[in-house]
Design a protein around this motif. Structure first.
Motif, mmCIF file in Angstrom:
data_model
loop_
_atom_site.group_PDB
_atom_site.id
_atom_site.type_symbol
_atom_site.label_atom_id
_atom_site.label_comp_id
_atom_site.label_asym_id
_atom_site.label_seq_id
_atom_site.Cartn_x
_atom_site.Cartn_y
_atom_site.Cartn_z
ATOM 1 N N GLU A 7 4.073 4.060 -0.074
ATOM 2 C CA GLU A 7 3.719 3.024 -1.029
ATOM 3 C C GLU A 7 2.482 3.991 -1.759
ATOM 4 N N LEU A 8 1.671 4.539 -1.139
ATOM 5 C CA LEU A 8 0.471 5.433 -1.655
ATOM 6 C C LEU A 8 1.179 6.545 -2.786
ATOM 7 N N GLY A 15 1.870 7.154 -12.755
ATOM 8 C CA GLY A 15 1.786 7.560 -14.279
ATOM 9 C C GLY A 15 0.350 7.064 -14.818
ATOM 10 N N ARG A 16 -0.595 6.588 -13.995
ATOM 11 C CA ARG A 16 -1.752 6.237 -14.553
ATOM 12 C C ARG A 16 -2.766 7.317 -14.136
ATOM 13 N N LEU A 17 -2.520 8.298 -13.541
ATOM 14 C CA LEU A 17 -3.300 9.243 -13.117
ATOM 15 C C LEU A 17 -2.908 10.828 -13.704
ATOM 16 N N PRO A 18 -3.929 11.691 -13.943
ATOM 17 C CA PRO A 18 -3.543 12.783 -14.721
ATOM 18 C C PRO A 18 -2.673 13.573 -13.404
ATOM 19 N N LEU A 156 -2.131 -3.693 -8.287
ATOM 20 C CA LEU A 156 -3.383 -3.739 -8.631
ATOM 21 C C LEU A 156 -4.183 -2.517 -8.867
ATOM 22 N N HIS A 157 -3.260 -1.372 -8.821
ATOM 23 C CA HIS A 157 -4.003 0.016 -9.134
ATOM 24 C C HIS A 157 -4.509 0.094 -10.480
ATOM 25 N N ALA A 158 -3.802 -0.131 -11.334
ATOM 26 C CA ALA A 158 -4.284 -0.228 -12.705
ATOM 27 C C ALA A 158 -5.423 -0.902 -13.041
ATOM 28 N N ASP A 159 -5.669 -1.979 -12.221
ATOM 29 C CA ASP A 159 -6.988 -2.933 -12.475
ATOM 30 C C ASP A 159 -8.172 -2.828 -11.464
ATOM 31 N N GLU A 160 -7.912 -1.653 -10.557
ATOM 32 C CA GLU A 160 -8.713 -1.746 -9.579
ATOM 33 C C GLU A 160 -10.264 -1.502 -9.797
ATOM 34 N N ARG A 196 -3.314 -4.475 -2.606
ATOM 35 C CA ARG A 196 -2.283 -5.519 -2.266
ATOM 36 C C ARG A 196 -2.364 -6.107 -1.051
ATOM 37 N N TYR A 197 -3.205 -5.292 -0.135
ATOM 38 C CA TYR A 197 -3.045 -5.783 1.187
ATOM 39 C C TYR A 197 -4.689 -5.953 1.599
ATOM 40 N N GLY A 198 -5.393 -5.700 0.899
ATOM 41 C CA GLY A 198 -6.823 -6.145 1.333
ATOM 42 C C GLY A 198 -7.972 -5.564 0.648
ATOM 43 N N LEU A 199 -9.206 -5.535 1.355
ATOM 44 C CA LEU A 199 -10.335 -4.759 0.791
ATOM 45 C C LEU A 199 -10.565 -3.783 1.679
#
Length: 256
Positions: A7-8, A15-18, A156-160, A196-199
């Motif tokens: 998943e990582l 595609g949201r990171l260089p 949630l990655h794009a909005d983290e 998505r799994y927690g903090l």
């Protein structure tokens, strides 16, 4: 629970990171815009007149082994990195209907206007991932291509970064009180990563590498579900000083 290595990797290469592209036995690396489709195949958006395009030229009649290299960029100072993803395969140029469908999938991640020029100024290349690995905390995790394809990027990655800033700026006291209760602390714990799994919580000040993970009751699928999960945390009111009852007509719901 925590994200799996598969998943990582899917999250990092979405595609949201260089990204950087390495070609076997060729100079480089090359900066590249990329995305992944629903099956995890990597799409490369390459200017026709570029060094990378020359190396990937289909007229050369040779297969090109490609490695996409993506390093995580933590969302804030002091936040831990999730590592570095490497995925490799054999790049194939796309034309016609396959190129148009790939452009639509690319646009779902990065709606750049350059996709309108695919076939003229830009070309899309695609490769299925034949090898995937994650480098993190001094360890290397090799992931089966099937497990990679079956995994999903974190929704949630794009909005983290924005979510963490919102928690700190608009809900700081509530979050700190919640973390102290859950972790039995008296210091100033801070939320430094969110998925998505927690903090992921930093337990000390700058330079202190102690961290803890607080899981959600279940993995969340989108921002709306995250809001429902966090609502009890952010809206807990002290029972020692209850607010007086107000008629529903005079009740206002605060929205950030």
């Amino acid at each position: 629970m925590a994200p799996t290595p598969a998943e990582l990797i899917r999250t990092l290469v979405a595609g949201r990171l260089p990204g950087l592209v390495h070609l076997a036995h060729r100079p480089g690396p090359f900066h590249v815009r990329h995305a992944t489709d629903a099956e995890g195949r990597v799409l490369l958006l390459v200017p026709v007149f570029s060094d990378l395009a020359a190396e990937l030229d289909p007229a050369a009649a040779r297969d090109v082994a490609v490695v996409l290299d993506v390093l995580d960029l933590p969302p804030a100072a002091g936040a831990p990195s999730t590592g570095r993803a490497w995925v490799s395969g054999w790049a194939v140029p796309l034309t016609g209907d396959p190129a148009r469908r790939a452009a639509v999938e690319f646009a779902a991640v990065d709606p750049t206007g350059d996709l309108l020029d695919v076939g003229s100024r830009f070309r899309l290349h695609r490769f299925e991932v034949a090898e995937a690995r994650l480098e993190t905390a001094g360890a290397v995790h090799r992931v089966d291509p099937g497990d990679y394809a079956a995994a999903e990027p974190d929704p949630l990655h794009a909005d983290e970064a924005a979510l963490l800033a919102d928690l700190a700026d608009h809900h700081g006291p509530q979050v700190t009180a919640y973390l102290r209760r859950r972790l039995d602390l008296t210091g100033e714990p801070r939320v430094v990563r969110l998925d998505r799994y927690g903090l992921v919580v930093a337990l000390g000040g700058p330079g202190d590498r102690r961290r803890a993970r607080l899981p959600f009751p279940h993995p969340v699928s989108d921002l709306s579900e995250l809001s429902r999960v966090l609502h009890p945390l952010l809206c807990t009111r002290s029972t020692a000083h209850p607010r007086p009852h107000r008629h529903p007509a005079n009740t206002r719901t605060d929205r950030d």
